[in-house]
Design a protein around this motif. Structure first.
Motif, short mmCIF file in Angstrom:
data_model
loop_
_atom_site.label_atom_id
_atom_site.label_comp_id
_atom_site.label_asym_id
_atom_site.label_seq_id
_atom_site.Cartn_x
_atom_site.Cartn_y
_atom_site.Cartn_z
N THR A 1 126.70 20.02 57.09
CA THR A 1 125.55 20.39 57.91
C THR A 1 124.50 20.98 56.97
O THR A 1 124.70 21.03 55.76
CB THR A 1 125.95 21.45 58.96
OG1 THR A 1 126.37 22.63 58.27
CG2 THR A 1 127.07 20.94 59.87
N GLU A 2 123.39 21.46 57.54
CA GLU A 2 122.36 22.10 56.72
C GLU A 2 122.88 23.36 56.03
O GLU A 2 122.28 23.88 55.11
CB GLU A 2 121.11 22.41 57.55
CG GLU A 2 121.31 23.44 58.64
CD GLU A 2 121.96 22.87 59.91
OE1 GLU A 2 122.41 23.68 60.73
OE2 GLU A 2 122.03 21.64 60.08
N GLU A 3 124.04 23.84 56.48
CA GLU A 3 124.67 25.02 55.88
C GLU A 3 125.25 24.72 54.49
O GLU A 3 125.45 25.62 53.69
CB GLU A 3 125.78 25.52 56.82
CG GLU A 3 126.45 26.77 56.35
CD GLU A 3 127.51 27.26 57.31
OE1 GLU A 3 127.70 28.47 57.35
OE2 GLU A 3 128.15 26.44 58.01
N GLU B 1 127.84 10.43 59.52
CA GLU B 1 128.22 11.81 59.19
C GLU B 1 128.90 11.88 57.83
O GLU B 1 129.71 11.03 57.47
CB GLU B 1 129.18 12.37 60.25
CG GLU B 1 128.60 12.45 61.64
CD GLU B 1 127.58 13.56 61.79
OE1 GLU B 1 127.65 14.57 61.06
OE2 GLU B 1 126.70 13.40 62.64
N ARG C 1 127.91 26.76 50.26
CA ARG C 1 127.51 27.15 51.61
C ARG C 1 126.37 28.16 51.47
O ARG C 1 126.51 29.17 50.80
CB ARG C 1 128.70 27.76 52.34
CG ARG C 1 128.44 28.08 53.80
CD ARG C 1 129.68 28.47 54.55
NE ARG C 1 130.47 29.43 53.79
CZ ARG C 1 131.79 29.54 53.90
NH1 ARG C 1 132.47 28.78 54.72
NH2 ARG C 1 132.44 30.44 53.18
N TYR D 1 131.23 14.40 55.18
CA TYR D 1 132.23 15.46 55.26
C TYR D 1 132.69 15.85 53.87
O TYR D 1 132.69 15.04 52.95
CB TYR D 1 133.45 14.98 56.06
CG TYR D 1 133.13 14.64 57.48
CD1 TYR D 1 133.17 15.60 58.48
CD2 TYR D 1 132.77 13.33 57.84
CE1 TYR D 1 132.87 15.29 59.80
CE2 TYR D 1 132.46 13.02 59.16
CZ TYR D 1 132.50 14.00 60.12
OH TYR D 1 132.19 13.69 61.42
N ARG E 1 132.45 19.47 58.02
CA ARG E 1 131.30 18.61 58.28
C ARG E 1 130.10 19.11 57.47
O ARG E 1 129.81 20.29 57.44
CB ARG E 1 130.96 18.63 59.78
CG ARG E 1 129.91 17.63 60.16
CD ARG E 1 129.80 17.53 61.68
NE ARG E 1 128.49 17.07 62.01
CZ ARG E 1 127.50 17.84 62.45
NH1 ARG E 1 127.69 19.12 62.68
NH2 ARG E 1 126.32 17.34 62.70
#
Length: 143
Positions: free
Chosen positions: A127-129, A109, A92, A111, A125
């Motif tokens: 994400t760009e994080e 998507e 992250r 995960y 999920r």
């Protein structure tokens, strides 16, 4: 590939730091890419061929039980492409927290999935994080 003094192939395990949210403690991947072989805590013989940036995560916690148990060491190879179904190390960006999870896909998507059905945050999920640092290649367990 790092070599030990006796010429055997080995995988570097970087220094560990606890996961801030205590969901899984693993080696700090963000620092692993900058470490030199002399910084390794220990050398562990690779079970087979690995890429030059391969490293070891030591499993702590229960989010991936029963497949990965506390104390297991997982060889992560950043040179291998990760597809749905593979186990991956993901970091992250906001706090460099790292986790080992199964990569899954539903529609378009992606995960990160914890195998333990009792784990509170079982699905994350992508994400760009989050970024995938590498694919799990082998599990090394104590007997």
């Amino acid at each position: 590939m790092p070599q030990r003094g006796d010429g055997e192939r080995a995988v570097e395990r970087p220094r560990q730091r606890p996961h801030p949210e205590r969901t899984r403690d693993v080696a700090a991947i963000g620092e692993a890419e900058q470490q030199q072989p002399r910084d390794a805590e220990e050398w562990i013989e690779a079970p087979g061929p690995v890429g030059p940036r391969a490293f070891i995560l030591r499993v702590e916690g229960i989010s991936m039980e029963p497949k990965f148990m506390e104390g297991d060491m997982v060889v992560i190879d950043p040179s291998l492409e990760a597809f749905p179904g593979h186990f991956v190390a993901a970091t992250r960006t906001r706090d460099e927290a790292t986790t080992l999870k199964q990569l899954r896909q539903e529609g378009n998507e992606m995960y990160l999935y914890a195998l333990n059905p009792d784990w509170p945050e079982r699905i994350i999920r992508m994400t760009e994080e989050w970024s995938i640092c590498g694919r799990a290649r082998w599990k090394i367990s104590d007997l």
